[in-house]
Design a protein around this motif. Structure first.
Motif, PDB file in Angstrom:
ATOM      1  N   LEU A   1       0.680  -1.147   0.083  1.00 11.07           N
ATOM      2  CA  LEU A   1       0.030   0.005   0.195  1.00 11.07           C
ATOM      3  C   LEU A   1       0.776   1.274   0.046  1.00 11.07           C
ATOM      4  N   VAL A   2       1.994   1.267   0.700  1.00 12.83           N
ATOM      5  CA  VAL A   2       2.843   2.376   0.788  1.00 12.83           C
ATOM      6  C   VAL A   2       3.487   2.608  -0.363  1.00 12.83           C
ATOM      7  N   SER A   3       3.892   1.670  -0.972  1.00 10.51           N
ATOM      8  CA  SER A   3       4.512   1.860  -2.276  1.00 10.51           C
ATOM      9  C   SER A   3       3.520   2.234  -3.546  1.00 10.51           C
ATOM     10  N   ALA A   4       2.267   1.694  -3.179  1.00 11.62           N
ATOM     11  CA  ALA A   4       1.361   2.241  -4.393  1.00 11.62           C
ATOM     12  C   ALA A   4       1.001   3.657  -4.106  1.00 11.62           C
ATOM     13  N   LEU A   5       0.945   4.123  -2.911  1.00 14.36           N
ATOM     14  CA  LEU A   5       0.533   5.695  -2.685  1.00 14.36           C
ATOM     15  C   LEU A   5       1.791   6.575  -2.959  1.00 14.36           C
TER      16      LEU A   5
ATOM     17  N   ALA B   1      15.483  12.302   5.709  1.00 12.13           N
ATOM     18  CA  ALA B   1      14.392  12.203   4.923  1.00 12.13           C
ATOM     19  C   ALA B   1      13.486  13.389   4.804  1.00 12.13           C
ATOM     20  N   VAL B   2      13.294  14.183   5.971  1.00  5.92           N
ATOM     21  CA  VAL B   2      12.736  15.219   6.069  1.00  5.92           C
ATOM     22  C   VAL B   2      13.283  16.521   5.217  1.00  5.92           C
ATOM     23  N   ARG B   3      14.410  16.337   5.411  1.00  2.16           N
ATOM     24  CA  ARG B   3      15.348  17.252   4.322  1.00  2.16           C
ATOM     25  C   ARG B   3      15.182  16.976   3.286  1.00  2.16           C
ATOM     26  N   LEU B   4      15.138  15.975   2.482  1.00  4.64           N
ATOM     27  CA  LEU B   4      14.838  15.549   1.148  1.00  4.64           C
ATOM     28  C   LEU B   4      13.474  15.922   0.676  1.00  4.64           C
ATOM     29  N   SER B   5      12.448  16.070   1.657  1.00  4.73           N
ATOM     30  CA  SER B   5      11.140  16.143   1.270  1.00  4.73           C
ATOM     31  C   SER B   5      10.770  17.514   1.393  1.00  4.73           C
ATOM     32  N   LEU B   6      11.727  18.184   1.940  1.00  4.65           N
ATOM     33  CA  LEU B   6      11.436  19.878   1.876  1.00  4.65           C
ATOM     34  C   LEU B   6      10.885  20.346   0.426  1.00  4.65           C
ATOM     35  N   GLY B   7      11.707  20.143  -0.493  1.00  4.35           N
ATOM     36  CA  GLY B   7      11.374  20.471  -1.648  1.00  4.35           C
ATOM     37  C   GLY B   7      10.133  20.090  -2.305  1.00  4.35           C
TER      38      GLY B   7
ATOM     39  N   SER C   1      -7.081  20.925   3.521  1.00 10.41           N
ATOM     40  CA  SER C   1      -6.809  20.520   2.577  1.00 10.41           C
ATOM     41  C   SER C   1      -5.395  20.699   2.202  1.00 10.41           C
ATOM     42  N   LYS C   2      -4.804  21.771   2.470  1.00 13.01           N
ATOM     43  CA  LYS C   2      -3.504  22.106   2.251  1.00 13.01           C
ATOM     44  C   LYS C   2      -2.542  21.232   2.874  1.00 13.01           C
ATOM     45  N   VAL C   3      -2.749  21.044   3.972  1.00 11.86           N
ATOM     46  CA  VAL C   3      -1.941  20.295   5.038  1.00 11.86           C
ATOM     47  C   VAL C   3      -1.956  18.883   4.610  1.00 11.86           C
ATOM     48  N   MET C   4      -3.134  18.254   4.283  1.00  8.22           N
ATOM     49  CA  MET C   4      -3.256  17.011   3.927  1.00  8.22           C
ATOM     50  C   MET C   4      -2.552  16.740   2.229  1.00  8.22           C
ATOM     51  N   LEU C   5      -2.409  17.716   1.568  1.00  7.16           N
ATOM     52  CA  LEU C   5      -1.614  17.755   0.308  1.00  7.16           C
ATOM     53  C   LEU C   5      -0.279  17.539   0.592  1.00  7.16           C
ATOM     54  N   ILE C   6       0.443  18.099   1.542  1.00  2.90           N
ATOM     55  CA  ILE C   6       1.851  18.252   1.943  1.00  2.90           C
ATOM     56  C   ILE C   6       2.005  16.734   2.384  1.00  2.90           C
ATOM     57  N   VAL C   7       1.281  16.133   3.476  1.00  8.58           N
ATOM     58  CA  VAL C   7       1.196  14.831   3.957  1.00  8.58           C
ATOM     59  C   VAL C   7       1.087  13.903   2.953  1.00  8.58           C
ATOM     60  N   ILE C   8       0.183  13.740   1.941  1.00  4.33           N
ATOM     61  CA  ILE C   8       0.058  12.873   1.162  1.00  4.33           C
ATOM     62  C   ILE C   8       1.354  12.869   0.318  1.00  4.33           C
ATOM     63  N   GLY C   9       1.738  13.833  -0.128  1.00  5.84           N
ATOM     64  CA  GLY C   9       2.785  14.059  -1.120  1.00  5.84           C
ATOM     65  C   GLY C   9       4.229  13.649  -0.549  1.00  5.84           C
ATOM     66  N   THR C  10       4.428  13.672   0.680  1.00  3.72           N
ATOM     67  CA  THR C  10       5.585  13.364   1.176  1.00  3.72           C
ATOM     68  C   THR C  10       5.884  12.153   2.081  1.00  3.72           C
TER      69      THR C  10
ATOM     70  N   ILE D   1       7.004   8.476   0.784  1.00  5.26           N
ATOM     71  CA  ILE D   1       8.292   8.453   0.496  1.00  5.26           C
ATOM     72  C   ILE D   1       9.036   8.381   1.561  1.00  5.26           C
ATOM     73  N   MET D   2       8.860   9.030   2.771  1.00  5.32           N
ATOM     74  CA  MET D   2       9.490   9.137   3.981  1.00  5.32           C
ATOM     75  C   MET D   2       9.312   7.820   4.624  1.00  5.32           C
ATOM     76  N   MET D   3       8.191   7.220   4.617  1.00  6.90           N
ATOM     77  CA  MET D   3       7.905   5.787   5.022  1.00  6.90           C
ATOM     78  C   MET D   3       8.703   4.791   4.488  1.00  6.90           C
ATOM     79  N   ARG D   4       8.844   4.797   3.115  1.00  4.01           N
ATOM     80  CA  ARG D   4       9.681   3.732   2.263  1.00  4.01           C
ATOM     81  C   ARG D   4      11.074   3.925   2.811  1.00  4.01           C
TER      82      ARG D   4
END
Length: 271
Positions: free
Chosen positions: A113-117, A197-203, A139-148, A151-154
């Motif tokens: 599931l994580v890989s698919a998301l 991982a957080v640093r790489l996800s900031l962009g 909705s704005k916060v959720m977009l950031i959460v879903i987008g990052t 990747i950080m989980m993996r």
């Protein structure tokens, strides 16, 4: 001496790092001066004086309509959304990543599931988020959460799986249960990697934030950029872009410093 073995000193490295910025500034300055010489009212490449005046108006003068200092209001709004989104994503990544990395049953259940998301383009589901969560902050916060988060989980799960197997055997030999294995062996070693991982996800997080603010917001750095673009106000847009870049660099360096201070053992190897 081979080129691959030549290492610059600290002063030389600093000069080489600054040089590209100086070249870009010189190119922009020359192009701006040429366009303004041909048309003093040109808006495409504003000069330093025009941008300075715009920054003074946006950051140090009260807005006539709202009475706010718009640049600071926008900055605070964007940083709050970014911090909340990345913070929630990092917490989810830590919990799910640890579980996926160290518990085979959980990995078999959640890893696909994580890989698919992680493959879903977050901007493609932005309209869905607006429909489900409305046009407010969620909705704005959720977009950031879903987008990052995926990747950080993996990344966290991968880091956990790379821990030496000898450690896992030894801690179980000493009588540790599953919870102790997670909290005493895996967690301390994963935390510095989570910061990386957080640093790489900031962009990507900034990208998602600005996209959401541009579509549905009444304040924020992305909102302001897309608001003034209809007037071709490059004297405002360019300083805002530079300001976003400065904020991103400062946040990244603060995380890097925190990682070095909190986990000096992790940085010994050049991380």
């Amino acid at each position: 001496m081979r080129l691959i073995n030549r290492r610059p000193g600290r002063l030389t490295a600093t000069a080489l790092g600054i040089l590209p910025f100086i070249i870009l500034l010189l190119i922009y300055g020359a192009a701006s001066q040429q366009r303004l010489a041909e048309n003093p009212n040109d808006k495409l490449l504003p000069g330093l004086e025009q941008m300075t005046a715009a920054v003074d108006r946006m950051a140090f003068q009260e807005d006539r309509r709202s009475g706010d200092y718009l640049m600071w209001v926008d900055t605070l709004a964007s940083l709050e959304r970014l911090g909340m989104g990345v913070g929630v994503a990092a917490l989810m990544a830590l919990v799910v990543g640890l579980a996926n990395g160290i518990l085979p049953l959980v990995r078999a259940n959640l890893a696909p599931l994580v890989s698919a998301l992680s493959m879903v383009p977050p901007l493609a589901i932005l309209p869905i988020l607006f429909i489900v969560f409305g046009l407010g902050e969620l909705s704005k916060v959720m977009l950031i959460v879903i987008g990052t988060a995926p990747i950080m989980m993996r990344d966290v799960a991968q880091r956990v799986s790379e821990l030496p197997g000898e450690q896992l055997i030894k801690i179980q030999t000493l009588g540790a249960n599953s919870w102790q294995v997670v909290t005493r062996m895996a967690l301390p070693q994963v935390l510095p990697r989570l910061i990386d991982a957080v640093r790489l996800s900031l962009g990507p997080a900034w990208l998602f934030l600005i996209a959401a603010e541009a579509i549905a917001s009444t304040e924020g750095l992305g909102y302001r950029i897309f608001l003034v673009r209809r007037y071709l106000a490059m004297d405002v847009i360019l300083p805002y872009v530079i300001w976003i870049t400065v904020l991103a660099i400062v946040i990244d360096q603060c995380l890097r410093l925190a990682n070095r201070r909190l986990f000096p053992w992790y940085n010994v190897g050049g991380h």
